[in-house]
Design an enzyme around this catalytic site. Structure first.
Site, mmCIF file in Angstrom:
data_model
loop_
_atom_site.group_PDB
_atom_site.id
_atom_site.type_symbol
_atom_site.label_atom_id
_atom_site.label_comp_id
_atom_site.label_asym_id
_atom_site.label_seq_id
_atom_site.Cartn_x
_atom_site.Cartn_y
_atom_site.Cartn_z
ATOM 1 N N GLU A 289 0.819 -1.213 0.000
ATOM 2 C CA GLU A 289 0.000 0.000 0.000
ATOM 3 C C GLU A 289 0.853 1.263 0.000
ATOM 4 O OE1 GLU A 289 -4.429 -0.924 1.819
ATOM 5 O OE2 GLU A 289 -3.017 0.270 2.993
ATOM 6 N N HIS A 310 9.819 -26.479 -1.418
ATOM 7 C CA HIS A 310 9.300 -27.656 -2.112
ATOM 8 C C HIS A 310 8.159 -27.297 -3.065
ATOM 9 C CE1 HIS A 310 11.593 -30.656 0.296
ATOM 10 N NE2 HIS A 310 11.644 -29.633 1.116
ATOM 11 N N LYS A 424 -13.920 -0.671 -4.691
ATOM 12 C CA LYS A 424 -15.110 -0.329 -3.906
ATOM 13 C C LYS A 424 -16.128 0.413 -4.775
ATOM 14 C CE LYS A 424 -12.520 0.141 0.415
ATOM 15 N NZ LYS A 424 -12.164 1.061 1.516
#
Length: 435
Positions: A289, A310, A424
């Site tokens: 951010e 792995h 949003k």
């Protein structure tokens, strides 16, 4: 104390650092002088010194009250409203604490998290888990209207009121929110919830050393005074050594910046203990951010080794060379585990007999670093003596300061997040939210 490994595993010369150190010192001076971009959100710089005894005593008293009345405490928040607390709690609590029996033990409730997603099946499972347990809620939101935590809190509040009645629910909800305004502040005042303040000049991702992080951490039984003392010691170290040659936050920020300039666009933050999984998640939000704007910024990624060797190890060793690696190394474990002798030795491990598991883990760490450097993956190491409150406090403040310096090196505002609003806006339009 936190130590930064300055060995030559970075594929640039000391001259590169010396030629650019003035830029790091200038960025640091802007922070301390409150003259850079976003300077109205620099309250985190002084948080370790400004959280006084009176506030700490209130937080500790509230945490003790919640522990006595609750088998489970639900922390409701998203992003910086919960990641810092979860990072510290999961680093320091027993890794299997949430698998214990329904009855709480040693006066520590199980801490669970809500409001950081909108997955219906997981929410259903949460309420199924809570149905036969006494629980309380710590809700954290500056506004009280952020969609994910607001939905979760609406549902939890309704469940508490149905189960306990409004009078007792008043004592089972604690709100951490704005001091003066917002939907959650208004509700808390109306319902009489105990409240704590999110400072106006502290953004969510820099808020872990405020009540946002301290109350949930205290509920989990972690020593918040030791955490703050660690942050204070790191703050003092950085304030007392403002020259680049002695300031590890400037050094780390500049190393990241120079690697970014050389095309290393992804930082893989690595720990060799799963206890730091959520600390890495906190780091990802802090740097993502703060730096990811204006078409700039290192992409923050994370891994737990040797587990992820792995799955990701092949790519790291021989894939595209756009990665650099930062290892959080823990010099000493808090427990001593010896590898036993086995008479049959079918697994061929007797050569490790009487070695400690931590020593084997450190050897895996060093061997992996060497292999990755050989594979042209630049490697940084940040080392702490042991995993405890004090050292985590140091790490938190170190990363916060490094991140802010790095933002100024990129010439962006490291304290806003304008891009977060894009999803949003579209979501609200699709849902038909009234304007």
């Amino acid at each position: 104390m936190v130590q930064l490994d300055l060995s030559s595993n970075l594929f640039f010369a000391d001259k590169d650092l010396n030629d650019n150190k003035l830029a790091a010192e200038t960025a640091y001076s802007k922070l301390l002088g409150r003259s850079g971009k976003g300077n109205d959100f620099l309250g985190w710089i002084d948080l370790p010194e400004q959280v006084g005894d009176e506030l700490l005593e209130c937080i500790e008293t509230c945490a003790e009250r919640l522990r006595k009345s609750s088998e489970v405490v639900v922390v409701v928040g998203i992003g910086g409203s919960y990641l810092g607390a979860r990072a510290v709690i999961e680093a320091l609590q027993n890794s299997y604490a949430n698998f214990r029996s329904h009855a709480k033990t040693d006066n520590r409730p199980v801490v669970v998290y809500a409001g950081n997603h909108m997955a219906a099946d997981v929410v259903t499972e949460l309420f199924d888990y809570l149905k036969d347990k006494d629980y309380s809620v710590v809700v954290i939101s500056k506004s009280g209207t952020t969609t994910e935590p607001a939905i979760a809190f609406r549902m939890l509040k309704g469940d508490l009121e149905q189960r306990y009645g409004k009078s007792e629910t008043q004592h089972r909800i604690v709100a951490i929110t704005d001091e003066h305004r917002g939907a959650l502040k208004k509700l808390a005042d109306t319902e009489g919830y105990e409240t704590y303040v999110i400072p106006d000049d502290v953004g969510g991702r820099y808020s872990v050393l405020s009540p946002v992080g301290l109350l949930p951490i205290a509920v989990a039984g972690v020593d918040i005074r030791a955490l703050l003392n660690g942050a204070k010691s790191m703050r003092q170290q950085l304030m007392n050594h403002q020259d680049f040659s002695e300031n590890i936050a400037q050094q780390y920020a500049l190393m990241r910046y120079l690697l970014y300039q050389k095309g290393k666009k992804i930082e893989l933050m690595v720990s060799y203990t799963p206890k730091l999984n959520f600390f890495i998640e906190w780091y990802k939000q802090l740097f993502g951010e703060s730096e990811g704007k204006e078409g700039k910024g290192v992409f923050p990624a994370g891994a737990i080794f040797s587990t992820d060797l792995h799955s990701l190890g092949q790519y790291i060793q021989q894939g595209e060379r756009h990665i650099f690696e930062t290892v959080i190394s823990i010099k000493n474990s808090n427990s001593r585990v010896l590898i036993p002798m086995d008479d049959e030795n079918l697994d061929g491990l007797n050569y490790l007999k009487d070695k400690t598991l931590h020593d084997v883990n450190l050897t895996a760490e060093e061997g992996t670093r060497q292999a990755h450097v050989d594979g042209c993956v630049p490697n940084l190491k940040i080392a702490i003596d042991q995993l405890d409150e004090n050292h985590l406090g140091q790490l938190i403040y170190f990363f916060e300061m490094s991140c802010a310096i790095g933002g100024y090196l990129l010439d962006i505002n490291p304290f806003d997040q304008p891009g977060v609003e894009a999803y949003k806006k579209n979501m609200f339009a699709l849902l038909g939210k009234p304007m």
